[in-house]
Design an enzyme around this catalytic site. Structure first.
Site, PDB file in Angstrom:
ATOM      1  N   HIS A  62       0.825  -1.217   0.000  1.00 32.87           N
ATOM      2  CA  HIS A  62       0.000   0.000   0.000  1.00 32.87           C
ATOM      3  C   HIS A  62       0.855   1.261   0.000  1.00 32.87           C
ATOM      4  O   HIS A  62       1.897   1.335   0.665  1.00 32.87           O
ATOM      5  CB  HIS A  62      -1.053  -0.013   1.107  1.00 32.87           C
ATOM      6  CG  HIS A  62      -0.588   0.045   2.527  1.00 32.87           C
ATOM      7  ND1 HIS A  62      -0.388   1.230   3.191  1.00 32.87           N
ATOM      8  CD2 HIS A  62      -0.331  -0.929   3.431  1.00 32.87           C
ATOM      9  CE1 HIS A  62      -0.033   0.974   4.453  1.00 32.87           C
ATOM     10  NE2 HIS A  62       0.011  -0.325   4.620  1.00 32.87           N
ATOM     11  N   ASP A 163       5.640   1.856   7.060  1.00 27.31           N
ATOM     12  CA  ASP A 163       4.303   1.302   6.813  1.00 27.31           C
ATOM     13  C   ASP A 163       3.627   2.192   5.769  1.00 27.31           C
ATOM     14  O   ASP A 163       3.066   3.212   6.120  1.00 27.31           O
ATOM     15  CB  ASP A 163       3.516   1.285   8.129  1.00 27.31           C
ATOM     16  CG  ASP A 163       2.125   0.703   7.972  1.00 27.31           C
ATOM     17  OD1 ASP A 163       1.806   0.183   6.896  1.00 27.31           O
ATOM     18  OD2 ASP A 163       1.345   0.800   8.943  1.00 27.31           O
ATOM     19  N   GLU A 193      -5.237   1.655   2.312  1.00 29.03           N
ATOM     20  CA  GLU A 193      -5.153   0.473   3.179  1.00 29.03           C
ATOM     21  C   GLU A 193      -5.438   0.851   4.621  1.00 29.03           C
ATOM     22  O   GLU A 193      -6.124   0.133   5.349  1.00 29.03           O
ATOM     23  CB  GLU A 193      -3.756  -0.166   3.068  1.00 29.03           C
ATOM     24  CG  GLU A 193      -3.637  -1.528   3.752  1.00 29.03           C
ATOM     25  CD  GLU A 193      -3.226  -1.469   5.222  1.00 29.03           C
ATOM     26  OE1 GLU A 193      -3.255  -2.522   5.876  1.00 29.03           O
ATOM     27  OE2 GLU A 193      -2.897  -0.388   5.734  1.00 29.03           O
ATOM     28  N   GLU A 194      -4.888   1.983   5.042  1.00 30.02           N
ATOM     29  CA  GLU A 194      -4.956   2.361   6.460  1.00 30.02           C
ATOM     30  C   GLU A 194      -6.374   2.704   6.921  1.00 30.02           C
ATOM     31  O   GLU A 194      -6.628   2.825   8.110  1.00 30.02           O
ATOM     32  CB  GLU A 194      -4.015   3.540   6.737  1.00 30.02           C
ATOM     33  CG  GLU A 194      -2.533   3.250   6.525  1.00 30.02           C
ATOM     34  CD  GLU A 194      -1.931   2.300   7.557  1.00 30.02           C
ATOM     35  OE1 GLU A 194      -2.655   1.915   8.500  1.00 30.02           O
ATOM     36  OE2 GLU A 194      -0.757   1.943   7.398  1.00 30.02           O
ATOM     37  N   HIS A 302       3.272   2.987  13.242  1.00 24.42           N
ATOM     38  CA  HIS A 302       2.308   4.097  13.343  1.00 24.42           C
ATOM     39  C   HIS A 302       2.811   5.220  14.246  1.00 24.42           C
ATOM     40  O   HIS A 302       2.012   5.909  14.885  1.00 24.42           O
ATOM     41  CB  HIS A 302       0.923   3.605  13.771  1.00 24.42           C
ATOM     42  CG  HIS A 302       0.177   2.956  12.641  1.00 24.42           C
ATOM     43  ND1 HIS A 302      -1.194   2.830  12.600  1.00 24.42           N
ATOM     44  CD2 HIS A 302       0.619   2.393  11.485  1.00 24.42           C
ATOM     45  CE1 HIS A 302      -1.559   2.221  11.488  1.00 24.42           C
ATOM     46  NE2 HIS A 302      -0.479   1.934  10.791  1.00 24.42           N
TER      47      HIS A 302
HETATM   48 CO    CO Z   1      -0.428   0.744   8.974  1.00 30.98          CO
HETATM   49 ZN    ZN Z   2       0.623  -1.241   6.363  1.00 33.60          ZN
END
Ligand code: CO
Ligand code: ZN
Length: 331
Positions: A62, A163, A193-194, A302
């Site tokens: 992503h 990420d 995605e998140e 995150h």
């Molecule tokens: Co994430």
């Molecule tokens: Zn991810």
């Protein structure tokens, strides 16, 4: 590969605003695939045709990262905001954000009523240096990501958006290193995605793969008083068995393990107690897809300072290339 990683992790791309990231990736992959298109949702789909007789495989990484969105501007020009994706208020204090138009801001907090008050997003604000609502250079609906450059610690790297830009970099590198294969390969750089695997839902439906492989980060537990999980930095790619949203297809999981063993690559099995990846959406597409995930163990997921091990990144590339260049039989 570090130059590619730096370019990708420092790019602006909260969920729904993946354009700058997509353009970087498109520039790197256009000459490495047979065709490259962007679908309605904004997913970038790079198709590398096979020589025939192989499987139809979709790989997903992503492009989006977590961020914040302005909900209100007060008379003095302070911006109230909500999270986009899983934003933890503890990670915001003292941080800085970057908007699409280049405006930067500092994050502040209302004076706590008691020393025990936990930070919460609704008690925080962004200060972009405005003195009034009228001169605020951004407004309601504008979106920001964390503002933090890559730090290269040698073996370990720290950045705001590993990420999932580390997976974007891994898939670009796979395309660079991959010899011709029998398999029909779709490298999907997904959006949103998140906020709920939304780009993977539509791109998988469109591609209609037999096998789906997501590449994403997972929680590294090797920190002081860390959670009781297996994943550690520097111990190799994590091969997903289960996370909070899916059980990996055993055939795909076993293929990853067998490939790592055949190539003498380090690997670790991943059972993640919460969270999931694009593989969950892939698995549930149409009548079902055999799906699995290669994860990169990451500390401080995150937060604006996510940390990965560079060897894990390189081994993830080797694992995926090794899987794709051989015949695939799912046991
Ligand atoms: Co994430
Ligand atoms: Zn991810």
């Amino acid at each position: 590969m570090k130059a590619l990683i730096k370019e990708l992790v420092e790019a602006y791309g909260p969920s729904g605003s993946e354009g700058p990231v997509r353009e970087i990736i498109r520039r790197h992959v256009a000459s490495l695939c047979d065709d490259c298109r962007v679908d309605t949702m904004g997913n970038l789909i790079a198709h590398k045709k096979g020589s025939g007789g192989g499987k139809k495989v979709m790989l997903a990484a992503h492009m989006d990262e977590i961020g914040v969105i302005i909900t209100h501007v007060d008379e003095k020009g302070f911006l109230r905001f909500a999270g986009i994706g899983g934003v933890n208020p503890w990670t915001l204090l003292g941080g800085r954000v970057l908007f699409a138009n280049g405006v930067k801001g500092a994050i502040g907090r209302e004076q706590p009523k008691s020393p025990d008050d936990k930070p919460s997003l609704d008690k925080m604000f962004i200060d972009v240096g405005a003195t009034s609502k009228a001169d605020a250079p951004v407004g309601v609906g504008d979106v920001a990501c964390f503002d933090r450059p890559l730090a290269d610690l040698g073996k370990r790297l720290v950045a705001k958006a590993f990420d999932d830009r580390i997976a974007c970099a891994i898939l670009v590198q796979v395309l660079r290193e991959l010899p011709p294969t029998p398999h029909d390969l779709y490298f999907c750089f997904t959006v949103q995605e998140e906020v709920g695997l939304r780009g993977a839902h539509t791109s998988t439906y469109g591609v209609e793969p037999e096998i789906g492989i997501a590449v994403d980060v997972t929680i590294a537990a090797d920190v002081p008083e860390g959670p009781h999980m297996n994943m550690e930095l520097g111990k190799g790619p994590c091969i997903k068995v289960k996370d909070g949203g899916m059980l990996a297809h055993p055939g795909v999981k076993n293929l990853m393990v067998a490939t790592a063993q055949r190539l003498s690559l380090p690997y670790q099995l991943e059972v993640l107690t919460g969270g999931t990846t694009d593989a969950m959406a892939m698995q549930l597409s149409r009548a079902g897809v055999a799906a699995g995930t290669v994860s990169v163990a990451t500390r401080y997921v995150h937060t604006p300072s996510e940390m990965v091990d560079y060897d894990d990144v390189l081994h993830s590339v080797k694992l995926i290339v090794g899987m794709l260049r051989a015949p695939i039989e799912l046991g």
